[in-house]
Design an enzyme around this catalytic site. Structure first.
Site, PDB file in Angstrom:
ATOM      1  N   HIS A  69       0.828  -1.211  -0.102  1.00  0.00           N
ATOM      2  CA  HIS A  69      -0.188   0.038   0.032  1.00  0.00           C
ATOM      3  C   HIS A  69       0.643   1.541   0.109  1.00  0.00           C
ATOM      4  O   HIS A  69       0.416   2.154  -0.534  1.00  0.00           O
ATOM      5  CB  HIS A  69      -0.808  -0.137   1.266  1.00  0.00           C
ATOM      6  CG  HIS A  69      -1.773   1.435   1.260  1.00  0.00           C
ATOM      7  ND1 HIS A  69      -1.466   2.052   2.291  1.00  0.00           N
ATOM      8  CD2 HIS A  69      -2.746   1.760   0.873  1.00  0.00           C
ATOM      9  CE1 HIS A  69      -2.270   3.101   2.280  1.00  0.00           C
ATOM     10  NE2 HIS A  69      -3.031   2.934   1.420  1.00  0.00           N
ATOM     11  N   GLU A  72       2.055   1.932  -3.312  1.00  0.00           N
ATOM     12  CA  GLU A  72       0.950   2.384  -4.102  1.00  0.00           C
ATOM     13  C   GLU A  72       0.904   3.970  -4.118  1.00  0.00           C
ATOM     14  O   GLU A  72       0.747   4.518  -5.019  1.00  0.00           O
ATOM     15  CB  GLU A  72      -0.307   1.845  -3.821  1.00  0.00           C
ATOM     16  CG  GLU A  72      -1.610   2.556  -4.418  1.00  0.00           C
ATOM     17  CD  GLU A  72      -2.774   2.573  -3.675  1.00  0.00           C
ATOM     18  OE1 GLU A  72      -3.239   1.769  -2.800  1.00  0.00           O
ATOM     19  OE2 GLU A  72      -3.480   3.694  -3.536  1.00  0.00           O
ATOM     20  N   HIS A  73       1.123   4.560  -2.849  1.00  0.00           N
ATOM     21  CA  HIS A  73       1.147   5.776  -2.592  1.00  0.00           C
ATOM     22  C   HIS A  73       2.267   6.474  -3.433  1.00  0.00           C
ATOM     23  O   HIS A  73       2.423   7.497  -3.919  1.00  0.00           O
ATOM     24  CB  HIS A  73       1.293   6.229  -1.210  1.00  0.00           C
ATOM     25  CG  HIS A  73      -0.051   6.267  -0.534  1.00  0.00           C
ATOM     26  ND1 HIS A  73      -0.522   7.293   0.259  1.00  0.00           N
ATOM     27  CD2 HIS A  73      -1.052   5.399  -0.078  1.00  0.00           C
ATOM     28  CE1 HIS A  73      -1.602   7.022   0.884  1.00  0.00           C
ATOM     29  NE2 HIS A  73      -1.970   5.919   0.464  1.00  0.00           N
ATOM     30  N   GLU A 149      -3.570   8.245   7.097  1.00  0.00           N
ATOM     31  CA  GLU A 149      -5.013   7.297   6.705  1.00  0.00           C
ATOM     32  C   GLU A 149      -5.173   6.260   7.454  1.00  0.00           C
ATOM     33  O   GLU A 149      -6.309   5.738   7.796  1.00  0.00           O
ATOM     34  CB  GLU A 149      -4.489   6.901   5.177  1.00  0.00           C
ATOM     35  CG  GLU A 149      -5.574   5.866   4.692  1.00  0.00           C
ATOM     36  CD  GLU A 149      -5.135   5.391   3.168  1.00  0.00           C
ATOM     37  OE1 GLU A 149      -3.846   5.582   2.819  1.00  0.00           O
ATOM     38  OE2 GLU A 149      -5.759   5.019   2.460  1.00  0.00           O
TER      39      GLU A 149
END
Lengths: 443, 438
Positions: A69, A72-73, A149
């Site tokens: 993840h 992905e950022h 997040e």
């Protein structure tokens, strides 16, 4: 940015004649291993581009959860050719929207654009597949963003904390037990070079699938894909982890105490994944139990007894390895979670004892089939469903899905309820609300 | 696990996907405005029925009346029980829902073409013949109050509610559409019957039908199921403009959370304000444009303070709000607010760059086809276009309006509609850790 058309393109085209000739989906493979699925849909002058990488949190290691993840950022933070803060800006400047998501099994990036601009996706996505920078300064700043997040999605969301706790208890060995976003201390500990190696390992044409749907011309776009992605070299051989979850030998319970208004519980049961006969039956079972206001849970818990605000059943079969069937409910104010749980399990026991009626079965099948057809109204969904099935095994499963649903009998539904919804196979999470403080000073 | 959901208000982003008018429009003899867009790619039909019976026209002391009335439509008619309705529609895999709203309420139908007659029969029955039985009212009230309680669990909703109350007071936009537990308790069956009889009328509604129906097929359905819907003399409801604060005001709400949920803003504009287009461009650059916006660049990209930060105007029939919304860990609440105010003031200090202006315009004009890329979205869009009086050529005119916006316009509307000197600031946080100084 457009790469000039090569003269020998016609020769190359022969190399990727469709592997499978289907009316709507065309499949190609580039020599470097990149798979491409195309759906021509000329209903509106728009197109959606999706690229799916075969990497998600199940590929991660203990102590470094959240890598997929975080990567992905970082994919939005720039390459040599396109500096930081440019990716989404270029898409938006062209009237498009873009985003990405990471799951336990895969990571997907998409853009939606006017169809005459879809080549922008090819240029930008091929560039970041091969040339990502991961600048150390951007990296440490983005880690902070991901931690924010995590605070938003988990630390301050009581029901999501229960979900996280249930997964952590339901799986003992399989990496499905940790959250996609990762544990807070793991996110903090990931080093730039570790992430860069992760990127180098998993982001390669032979570990990716492109799906494009919309107002495109197959021949033309394949030529352009060859011109962009075709130049990228194969990656190292990536091995998908083969991990078996040992069978569960008894009921597990976890409790989450957190500031909240209403009690909530979530039960999870190990079940087979799709495609499988039991998988289709579990999908129908979930719909009979909780699909709409005519479902058993709604009628009993929400409507007749009025003890729950909502009650749900969900089968999540689109995974690489077997995942879970969920039952959950939020108590209505002043109702005990015990009472809610008892009422919900009365319904579960009922469907184990007697099969659903013919009308119930047909209604559930109609609900599933109609939502499948209505989904086809969106080119994004058309592409997404192919990508999801391809990630768990093969996009052709999509075609088998409705056949599988149609074949389910009332006895099948009762059978899967009996086989899987049993105590020894259950992990239950309960939210115990802590009192919310009174509203503070207003000044 | 999305990186970011661009929260865009779809009505703000039209351009050219339809070369000619997006739909046909007809006012039926009973005053019902019927909009139709034929889409024959799939055997489905989507209907959005908008009725001008939102919380805008309910009394403050009965807040929640409009929403309760709307949500009871599916809970029983003169000839069908709630269960019969849900069973009939769900048996054919369709969906029939009703929900409240502030400007208008909506009833939506999603159905396969082969079942469209059944769908219209049910749609007509719930709108024309609702029973509003005492049992169902009791049940629905309890459910709505329970949902309100559950929402108290979400810091972002708590912050948003406190903000709206602070700028709009008891006005319709200041209260949750669902109302408050005490006002919901006050609503009687007679209130509902009265509200229904005043506002549920063919000449007070808009029906948008999109999908696999040709004109004559739709006409036959309307004749069969909606010809009997009666017109009424609708009396206008007076709207009182709330008074605006004259200095900044801080509202702190203490919760045991790890993140401060922050809303900063004030009164915005009406949908029919001619500055709407310049404001759209200005807000895109400030905080509406996701990663292209100044707020996101500063607060997320450069400082890593938040996962999401955005600003938006909510232009409604009456003056709506302007909000900047973000979440950041308790300890950085002050820094984040400081950056928000800096960016807001920056918009008012100097003209935006040509590049920012150009980028904003290309997005706003170019992205519309994506906003109406399914039949469901087209149906909802058509109802809004009609309600706000935008005209069926709106999709052609919108890009022209946007292209006309200049840097001077952007500066002018920033100075006119942004008020960093008299904002409402709501912070839901662990106040001890946040130590908000504003």
């Amino acid at each position: 940015m457009k790469i000039p058309v090569k003269r020998f393109i016609a020769v190359i085209l022969l190399l990727f004649l469709p592997v499978t000739v289907k009316a709507e989906v065309k499949e190609y493979a580039l020599p470097n291993g990149l798979k491409v699925l195309l759906v021509e849909n000329h209903n509106a002058p728009i197109a959606t581009f999706q690229i799916w990488y075969r990497v998600g949190s199940m590929y991660e290691q203990i102590g470094k959860t959240g890598m997929s993840h975080l990567l992905e950022h970082m994919m939005f933070k720039g390459t040599k050719m396109h500096g930081p803060k440019t990716f989404s800006r270029i898409i938006q400047r062209n009237g498009g929207v873009d985003n990405a998501f990471t799951t336990k099994d895969y990571t997907m990036y998409y853009q939606k654009l006017a169809s005459d601009r879809i080549n922008i996706s090819l240029d930008l996505e091929s560039d970041r597949m091969a040339n990502l920078l991961i600048d150390p300064k951007d990296f440490s700043s983005e880690k902070k963003v991901v931690m924010e997040e995590r605070r938003m999605r988990y630390e301050d969301d009581p029901q999501n904390l229960v979900y996280e706790a249930v997964l952590a208890a339901a799986f003992e060995n399989h990496p499905y037990r940790w959250p996609v976003i990762g544990w807070m201390s793991d996110i903090a500990s990931i080093k730039r070079d570790e992430l860069y190696n992760y990127y180098r390992t998993y982001y390669a044409p032979d570990n990716a699938v492109i799906v494009i749907a919309g107002d495109i011309k197959t021949d033309r776009i394949m030529k352009d894909i060859e011109d962009t992605f075709g130049k990228i070299k194969r990656g190292a051989d990536v091995k998908t982890p083969v991990i078996e979850e040992p069978g569960q030998l008894g009921k597990r319970e976890v409790f989450v105490k957190k500031e909240a208004e209403l009690p909530y519980f979530l039960s999870a049961y190990h079940v087979p994944d799709l495609p499988s006969k039991d998988g289709y039956a579990l999908d129908v079972l979930a719909t009979i139990l909780a699909g709409g206001k005519s479902s058993r849970f709604y009628k009993s818990l929400v409507y007749e007894k009025q003890i729950a605000l909502g009650a749900d059943a969900g089968y999540d079969g689109l995974h690489k390895n077997p995942f879970l069937f969920f039952l959950s409910a939020t108590a209505a104010p002043d109702k005990s979670i015990e009472e809610v749980r008892k009422a919900l399990y009365e319904e579960v026991d009922r469907i184990k004892k007697e099969p659903p009626t013919g009308r119930e079965l047909q209604r559930a099948k109609n609900q599933i089939e109609t939502s499948f057809i209505m989904g086809e109204d969106s080119i994004f969904f058309q592409a997404e469903i192919l990508g999801m099935y391809e990630m768990i095994g093969d996009w052709h499963y999509k075609d088998e899905y409705l056949k599988g649903i149609r074949a389910v009998t009332s006895d099948d539904v009762m059978g899967v309820a009996r086989r899987y919804l049993v105590d020894d196979n259950m992990t239950m999470g309960i939210l115990i609300p802590q009192r919310i403080k009174a509203i503070g000073d207003q000044g | 696990m999305k990186r970011l959901c661009l929260l865009l208000i779809f009505i703000m982003f039209p351009s050219t996907v339809f070369a000619s008018e997006i739909a046909t429009r007809e006012v039926l003899p009973n005053g019902l405005v019927l909009l139709q867009s034929e889409q024959h790619n799939l055997p489905i039909v989507m209907v959005t029925l908008a009725i001008k019976a939102g919380s805008l026209v309910e009394p403050a002391e009965k807040a929640g009346l409009a929403n309760l009335t709307a949500s009871l439509l599916t809970e029983g008619t003169k000839t069908r029980t709630a269960s019969e309705i849900s069973d009939e529609i769900e048996f054919v895999g369709g969906d029939l829902s009703s929900s409240g709203g502030s400007d208008y309420i909506t009833v939506t139908l999603s159905i396969l073409k082969k079942d469209v007659d059944k769908g219209f029969e049910l749609l007509s029955d719930i709108v024309l013949n609702p029973a509003f039985s005492g049992d169902e009212i009791k049940r629905k009230k309890a459910l709505i109050k329970g949902t309100l309680k559950a929402e108290e669990e979400e810091p972002s909703i708590v912050a948003s509610r406190a903000f709206k109350k602070a700028i709009f007071g008891d006005g319709p936009y200041g209260r949750p559409v669902k109302g408050f537990p005490e006002t919901i308790d006050r609503i009687t069956r007679d209130d509902i019957l009265d509200f229904y009889s005043r506002f549920y009328a063919s000449n007070n509604a808009i029906m948008a039908v999109v999908g696999d129906l040709n004109r004559s097929e739709l006409k036959a359905l309307m004749d069969k199921y909606f010809r009997g819907w009666k017109q009424k003399d609708i009396k206008p409801v007076l709207y009182l403009q709330p008074s605006e604060p004259t200095s900044p005001k801080l509202i702190k709400i203490d919760r045991d959370v790890t993140q401060a949920n922050i809303v900063l803003g004030h009164i915005g504009i009406k949908r029919d304000n001619p500055d709407f287009y310049a404001v759209s461009v200005m807000n895109y650059i400030l905080g509406g444009g996701g990663f292209a916006s100044r707020l996101m660049t500063d607060i997320r990209e450069e400082k890593g303070l938040a996962y999401d930060v955005e600003s938006f105007f909510l232009p409604q029939k009456e003056t709506g709000g302007f909000e900047v919304v973000l979440q950041t860990r308790n300890e950085s609440a002050n820094t984040a607010v400081e950056e928000v105010l800096k960016e807001v003031k920056g918009m008012m200090a100097d003209p935006v760059s040509e590049k920012e202006l150009g980028d904003a315009k290309s997005f706003l004009t170019g992205s519309f086809p994506l906003r109406i890329d399914t039949s469901r979205k087209i149906a909802d869009f058509l109802a809004a276009v009609e309600y706000y009086g935008l005209g069926l050529d709106y999709v052609q005119r919108y890009p022209e309006y946007i292209r006309e916006v200049t840097r001077e316009d952007v500066l002018r509307v920033a100075r006119k509609y942004l008020h960093p000197d008299r904002y409402i600031l709501v912070v839901v946080a662990n106040q001890r850790k946040a130590g908000v100084k504003y």
